[in-house]
Design an enzyme around this catalytic site. Structure first.
Site, mmCIF file in Angstrom:
data_model
loop_
_atom_site.group_PDB
_atom_site.id
_atom_site.type_symbol
_atom_site.label_atom_id
_atom_site.label_comp_id
_atom_site.label_asym_id
_atom_site.label_seq_id
_atom_site.Cartn_x
_atom_site.Cartn_y
_atom_site.Cartn_z
ATOM 1 N N ARG A 187 0.816 -1.205 0.000
ATOM 2 C CA ARG A 187 0.000 0.000 0.000
ATOM 3 C C ARG A 187 0.856 1.264 0.000
ATOM 4 O O ARG A 187 2.024 1.243 0.350
ATOM 5 C CB ARG A 187 -0.942 0.004 1.201
ATOM 6 N N LYS A 332 -8.331 -2.324 1.619
ATOM 7 C CA LYS A 332 -8.115 -1.490 2.786
ATOM 8 C C LYS A 332 -8.792 -0.116 2.645
ATOM 9 O O LYS A 332 -9.132 0.511 3.647
ATOM 10 C CB LYS A 332 -6.621 -1.341 3.081
ATOM 11 N N HIS A 351 -9.370 -3.944 13.064
ATOM 12 C CA HIS A 351 -8.356 -4.598 12.229
ATOM 13 C C HIS A 351 -7.922 -5.853 12.976
ATOM 14 O O HIS A 351 -6.898 -5.880 13.654
ATOM 15 C CB HIS A 351 -7.165 -3.661 11.990
ATOM 16 N N SER A 369 0.410 -5.451 10.345
ATOM 17 C CA SER A 369 0.724 -6.339 9.239
ATOM 18 C C SER A 369 1.879 -7.283 9.600
ATOM 19 O O SER A 369 2.903 -6.852 10.122
ATOM 20 C CB SER A 369 1.102 -5.485 8.037
ATOM 21 N N LYS A 373 -2.271 -12.316 12.404
ATOM 22 C CA LYS A 373 -3.740 -12.375 12.420
ATOM 23 C C LYS A 373 -4.252 -13.526 11.554
ATOM 24 O O LYS A 373 -5.074 -14.333 11.985
ATOM 25 C CB LYS A 373 -4.343 -11.050 11.914
ATOM 26 N N THR A 374 -3.766 -13.566 10.312
ATOM 27 C CA THR A 374 -4.250 -14.597 9.391
ATOM 28 C C THR A 374 -3.745 -15.972 9.810
ATOM 29 O O THR A 374 -4.516 -16.944 9.878
ATOM 30 C CB THR A 374 -3.811 -14.274 7.948
ATOM 31 N N ASP A 388 -9.082 -10.625 8.971
ATOM 32 C CA ASP A 388 -8.492 -9.278 8.941
ATOM 33 C C ASP A 388 -9.398 -8.106 9.327
ATOM 34 O O ASP A 388 -8.918 -7.129 9.852
ATOM 35 C CB ASP A 388 -7.930 -9.025 7.533
ATOM 36 N N ARG A 453 1.390 -12.498 -1.612
ATOM 37 C CA ARG A 453 0.086 -12.679 -0.976
ATOM 38 C C ARG A 453 -0.802 -13.637 -1.740
ATOM 39 O O ARG A 453 -0.710 -13.750 -2.966
ATOM 40 C CB ARG A 453 -0.648 -11.332 -0.924
#
Ligand code: ATP
Ligand code: OAA
Ligand code: CA
Ligand code: MN
Length: 669
Positions: A187, A332, A351, A369, A373-374, A388, A453
């Site tokens: 990003r 996002k 988030h 990031s 989390k994932t 997410d 990703r």
């Protein structure tokens, strides 16, 4: 039916002829029998295809479906009444898409027609009701052309589009679509702008620390026009009409207009996919993205500091993307919008990842990031709610998205089997490197970027819970990847400590750019997602405190980063150990374990956890150089303090004593 006839249905039948003259040299001759007269030799008993020409033959291959991606014709079986309704519906839909793509200066939308311009099925002249021709008061060359709309295509159709027309698109050995996001592989937060108008001026967080870089309405319109003109200049655009938020009461309709099949498939996977019935009633979207990422913004335009601009206009319910093809901007960007819309309805946007145990115990996983989390919400023993983006309302937790976006760097089948197996047909694989012949992906190869990703629909995870909603959380896990190696692998937090660490939003990663010894880089990102929040962090923090208190949730701080020394000296905590720690939180066994309190950060750390070596639970034990440990610990504490200075003049919620407790919950030097 005779035995013989039955066999003949299956094709050839070999029979030993009983007749003596069929014998040659003593061996029984083998005869083939068919339904046709015996003197004609046929090699096929099935009737010929019902086609006169190759074209006819090809037209037989594809069956008309009621799927939204079909070119507009109602099926022959439909009654005249439903035909009219269907045509009217299709006309309204095209009108809506044309309106979305309208130039604001020419005050009209483009001529739109559905279907692939390369396909012979759609012709402009014979199916007049298939396209929409607005009247032009301002004739220019652009008024003469059609914009072909590829509307909610299926993954298979999008694969074909990508492979045919987008360089760098390939099918991998497991069937995923490998693609390149272009010059940007992450990003661009410094190019993300939000229109400041009378309403957002008061509602949003502006100034130092805020992710909302201001822009004026006029500049937004210039960028919008640039994006729309670019999209309309193309032969075809992709349009996705989808939903956000699995909570049916607070579902948002989104439309994404983009130029690449990659973008359309990415959003197909990441947003909630409507059923054909839901799509019929879609109507006008609540929010629209114009993704003209291949095209730059005009550097002479006011506010533009690079060729990239991601612009959000809350009042117009629109977002424009220029100068970056990184698909995460769409995901996002919409998340930012949800961070505005949901709190307005008194719903907390987060988030975080979320999963649920067999007994209905729910855990949230916050973290910046790359903190896990994932990885940690994808747990073979638990139901996945989402990886997410979530909402926490009076109804409980709901996932905002319909898919997951997993980091793939060094992905291993053994450590992350569910994510590994999700990389199959339909999944978008960004910026990975693969063998040019076998198309086996090498997840350890960072030649294009470290931020490789995979974007896949959530149902690709076998134990995903559909619909992705869950009861109120029992555990709130704050993940930090501490490359300084001084935070304990797990600590139990008081409510005030949970708020302190939530507002701080700490992680430390390693700057990947310099050669040689790399210093850990501390990052503080309020609410573990400062790049996506729209209002002041204390607004979200107050809502979280209120909900955790009301529903009796416990806060935890889990370090998924270094142990035994900082980056370069120690090692990253082994994923199986982190999983054991998380298991102990879920099971409730850690809640009642024995605890000691650390110096400086004042964190409660357990003395033992099943499956985890006890000596690693207090990081001081893992450092050979105790002086270096103490220095590093104090250094990190001072970074926390310095960061928190920006918040000490803010009140958090209505309870003043909580504000004071939060301010006191940080490290003491
Ligand atoms: N102990 C650990 N705990 C969690 N993850 C670990 C650990 N050790 C290594 N990892 C790796 O760290 C990465 C965590 O990334 P993950 O995709 O879960 O990040 P994320 O929090 O979802 O970030 P984003 O918001 O960018 O999607 C994975 O590549 C995982 O394999
Ligand atoms: O949005 C992205 O590019 C990846 C992501 O999940 C994050 O950074 O939190
Ligand atoms: Ca993730
Ligand atoms: Mn994320």
């Amino acid at each position: 039916m005779s035995e013989m006839a039955k066999k003949e249905d299956n094709g050839f039948t070999f029979t030993r002829s009983a007749s003596s003259n069929a014998r040659i040299g003593g061996l029984a001759r083998i005869q083939t029998h068919t339904n046709t007269p015996p003197e004609v030799c046929h090699d096929d008993s099935t009737p010929p295809v019902k086609a006169q020409t190759i074209h006819d033959l090809h037209s037989l291959q594809k069956k008309k479906s009621s799927a939204p991606s079909t070119p507009i014709t109602s099926s022959a079986a439909a009654s005249p009444f439903s035909t009219i309704l269907e045509e009217e519906r299709q006309r309204l839909q095209l009108q809506s898409i044309s309106a979305s793509l309208a130039s604001l200066t020419r005050e009209t939308g483009p001529k739109v027609v559905r279907g692939d311009p390369a396909s012979k099925v759609v012709t402009h002249h014979h199916h007049d009701h298939h396209y929409l021709t607005p009247t032009f008061d301002d004739a220019s060359d652009s008024a003469l052309k059609f914009t072909h709309v590829l509307y909610n295509l299926s993954p298979a159709e999008l694969y074909e589009q990508a492979i045919k027309y987008e360089k760098g698109s390939f099918i991998t050995a497991t069937g995923a679509l490998a693609t390149l996001s272009g010059a940007k592989t992450g990003r661009s937060p410094r190019d993300k702008r939000v229109v400041k108008d009378e309403s957002t001026e008061h509602d949003l967080w502006w100034g130092k620390g805020s992710p909302n870089i201001e822009m004026d309405e006029h500049t937004f319109l210039i960028n919008r026009e640039r994006a729309v003109d670019y999209l309309n200049s193309l032969e075809k655009v992709f349009v996705n009409d989808q939903f956000l938020n699995w909570d049916p009461e607070h579902r948002i309709k989104v439309r994404i207009v983009s130029a690449r099949a990659y973008h359309s498939l990415f959003m197909h996977n990441m947003c909630i996919r409507p059923t054909p019935e839901e799509l019929e009633e879609f109507g006008t979207p609540d929010f629209t993205i114009y993704n003209a990422g291949q095209f730059p913004c005009n550097r002479y335009t006011h506010h533009m500091t690079s060729s990239t601009s991601i612009d959000i206009n809350i009042a117009r319910k629109e977002m424009v993307i220029l100068g970056t093809q990184y698909a995460g901007e769409m995901k996002k960007g919409l998340f930012s919008v949800m961070h505005y819309l949901m709190p307005k309805r008194n719903i907390l946007s987060l988030h975080s990842g979320c999963n649920m145990g067999k007994d209905g115990d729910v855990a949230l996983f916050f973290g910046l990031s790359g903190t896990g989390k994932t990885t940690l919400s994808t747990d073979h023993n638990r139901y996945l709610i989402g990886d997410d983006e979530h909402c926490w309302s009076e109804n409980g937790v709901s996932n905002i998205e319909g898919g997951c976006y997993a980091k793939c760097v060094d992905l291993s089948r053994e450590k992350e089997p569910d994510i590994w197996n999700a990389i199959k047909f339909g999944t978008v694989l960004e910026n990975v490197v693969f063998d040019e012949h076998t198309r086996d992906v090498d997840f350890s190869d960072k030649s294009v970027t470290e931020n490789t990703r995979a974007a896949y629909p959530i149902e690709y995870i076998p134990n995903a819970k559909i619909p992705c909603v869950a009861p109120h959380p029992k555990n709130v896990i704050l993940l930090a990847c501490d490359a300084f190696g001084v935070l304990p692998p797990v600590s139990k937090l008081s409510l005030a400590q949970t708020m302190y660490h939530f507002i701080s939003g700490y992680t430390a990663l390693v700057a990947g750019t310099e050669d040689g010894i790399k210093e850990p880089q501390a990052t503080f990102s309020a609410c573990f997602g400062a790049a996506f929040i729209m209002m002041h962090p204390t607004k979200y923090a107050a809502m979280l405190a209120e909900k955790m208190q009301k529903h009796g949730a416990t806060g935890w701080l889990v370090n998924t980063g270094w142990s035994g020394g900082r980056y370069g000296v120690g090692n990253r905590i082994k994923l199986p150990y982190t999983r054991k720690i998380i298991d102990a939180i879920h099971s409730g066994s850690l809640l009642n374990a024995e605890y000691t309190k650390t110096e400086v950060f004042g964190l409660e750390i357990p003395t033992a956890i099943e499956g985890v070596p006890s000596e690693i639970l207090d990081p001081v034990n893992t450092w050979g150089d105790k002086k270096a440990y103490q220095d590093t610990l104090l250094k990190l504490a001072s970074l926390f303090k310095k960061n928190f200075e920006g918040f000490i003049s803010y009140k958090i919620g209505t309870d003043q004593s909580l504000t004071e407790e939060i301010l006191a919950a940080g490290p003491t030097l």
